[in-house]
Design a protein around this motif. Structure first.
Motif, short mmCIF file in Angstrom:
data_model
loop_
_atom_site.label_atom_id
_atom_site.label_comp_id
_atom_site.label_asym_id
_atom_site.label_seq_id
_atom_site.Cartn_x
_atom_site.Cartn_y
_atom_site.Cartn_z
N ARG A 148 0.79 -1.23 0.00
CA ARG A 148 0.00 0.00 0.00
C ARG A 148 0.83 1.28 0.00
NH1 ARG A 148 -5.49 -1.21 -0.94
NH2 ARG A 148 -5.96 -3.20 0.06
N GLY A 149 2.09 1.18 0.33
CA GLY A 149 2.90 2.38 0.41
C GLY A 149 2.44 3.28 1.54
N ALA A 150 2.37 4.57 1.28
CA ALA A 150 1.96 5.52 2.32
C ALA A 150 0.53 5.29 2.79
CB ALA A 150 2.11 6.95 1.79
N TRP A 151 -0.30 4.70 1.92
CA TRP A 151 -1.68 4.43 2.32
C TRP A 151 -1.73 3.45 3.50
CZ3 TRP A 151 -6.14 6.69 1.64
CH2 TRP A 151 -6.31 7.54 0.55
N ALA A 152 -0.70 2.63 3.64
CA ALA A 152 -0.67 1.67 4.75
C ALA A 152 -0.66 2.39 6.09
CB ALA A 152 0.57 0.78 4.63
N VAL A 153 -0.05 3.56 6.14
CA VAL A 153 0.00 4.33 7.38
C VAL A 153 -1.41 4.75 7.78
CG1 VAL A 153 0.97 6.38 8.50
CG2 VAL A 153 2.31 5.14 6.78
N PHE A 154 -2.21 5.13 6.79
CA PHE A 154 -3.60 5.51 7.05
C PHE A 154 -4.43 4.30 7.46
CE2 PHE A 154 -8.00 5.94 5.74
CZ PHE A 154 -8.36 7.18 6.27
N SER A 165 -0.27 9.96 8.07
CA SER A 165 -0.41 9.86 9.52
C SER A 165 -1.44 10.85 10.05
CB SER A 165 0.94 10.12 10.20
OG SER A 165 0.81 10.14 11.60
N ILE A 166 -1.39 12.08 9.54
CA ILE A 166 -2.35 13.10 9.98
C ILE A 166 -3.77 12.71 9.60
CG2 ILE A 166 -3.10 15.49 9.63
CD1 ILE A 166 -0.14 16.23 9.28
N ALA A 167 -3.96 12.26 8.36
CA ALA A 167 -5.30 11.87 7.90
C ALA A 167 -5.84 10.71 8.72
CB ALA A 167 -5.26 11.51 6.41
N GLY A 168 -4.99 9.70 8.94
CA GLY A 168 -5.43 8.54 9.72
C GLY A 168 -5.75 8.90 11.16
#
Length: 214
Positions: free
Chosen positions: A111-117, A147-150
């Motif tokens: 997922r790339g950065a989406w994994a953080v969310f 990170s902020i969005a999640g």
């Protein structure tokens, strides 16, 4: 159920800055590598959210929790950036379960950065994804927005659930208090009917056995 609403009212009576400080500290600890295994951040957030009865309180708690969650993620990211995949063999990660570290890494690869969310909503894994992201050299400029969005969505969801739960508990108690004697009466009546029926069945069985013997 009065003990429940009494507890909630007692919590609501605490100074709001103290509630926010404790909730923020536990959230930050829960989102930091390793500490999340010990700190009940999510549980504390749900309990503290029962004190949210107005929109301003919701906004303030949402901001505090979001900032603390992002700060915890950033600490985890920094640790991963500094120590790399050696963290997988650390005592804390072994205690949490290396399979969770592997799952976090796989999520990041797919997922790339989406994994953080996405990981923000996954127990245990959300504690390890920031460190794993740092270890995998994911750019911080991509990590931070996710990170902020999640954190913002996670905080809003849990504060909303906690606030609704607090209001529902008080409503249920008010309804139950009025209907308590009715419910109790029905329960007693059902119990009496069940006991009498069992006795009648037992008497009929005993009579039949006596007839067969005779």
């Amino acid at each position: 159920m009065s003990f429940l609403t009494d507890a909630l009212e007692g919590l609501a009576g605490l100074p709001q800055p103290a509630v926010l400080a404790v909730t923020g500290a536990l959230t930050l600890a829960e989102c930091t590598l390793g500490v999340g295994f010990l700190a009940p951040g999510e549980t504390a957030l749900l309990l503290a959210s029962t004190t949210v009865t107005t929109v301003p309180r919701f906004v303030v708690m949402w901001l505090v929790v979001t900032v603390c969650a992002v700060a915890g993620d950033s600490i985890g990211y920094y640790l991963g950036r500094r120590y790399g995949y050696r963290l997988r063999d650390s005592r804390m990660v072994r205690r949490m379960g290396q399979q969770h570290w592997d799952r976090a890494g796989e999520l990041l690869r797919r997922r790339g950065a989406w994994a953080v969310f996405v990981a923000r909503f996954l127990p245990v894994v959300r504690t390890l994804v920031p460190a794993s992201a740092g270890a995998s050299k994911l750019e911080y400029r991509r990590f931070l927005p996710a990170s902020i969005a999640g954190a913002a969505c996670w905080a809003a969801l849990h504060i909303g659930i906690g606030s609704a739960a607090g209001a529902s508990a008080k409503y249920v108690e008010s309804v139950f208090s009025g209907a308590m004697w009715v419910v109790l009466g029905v329960a007693v009546a059902v119990g009496v009917v069940v006991v009498l029926r069992r006795r009648r069945q037992a008497a009929a069985t005993g009579k039949k056995e006596l007839e067969e013997v005779g």
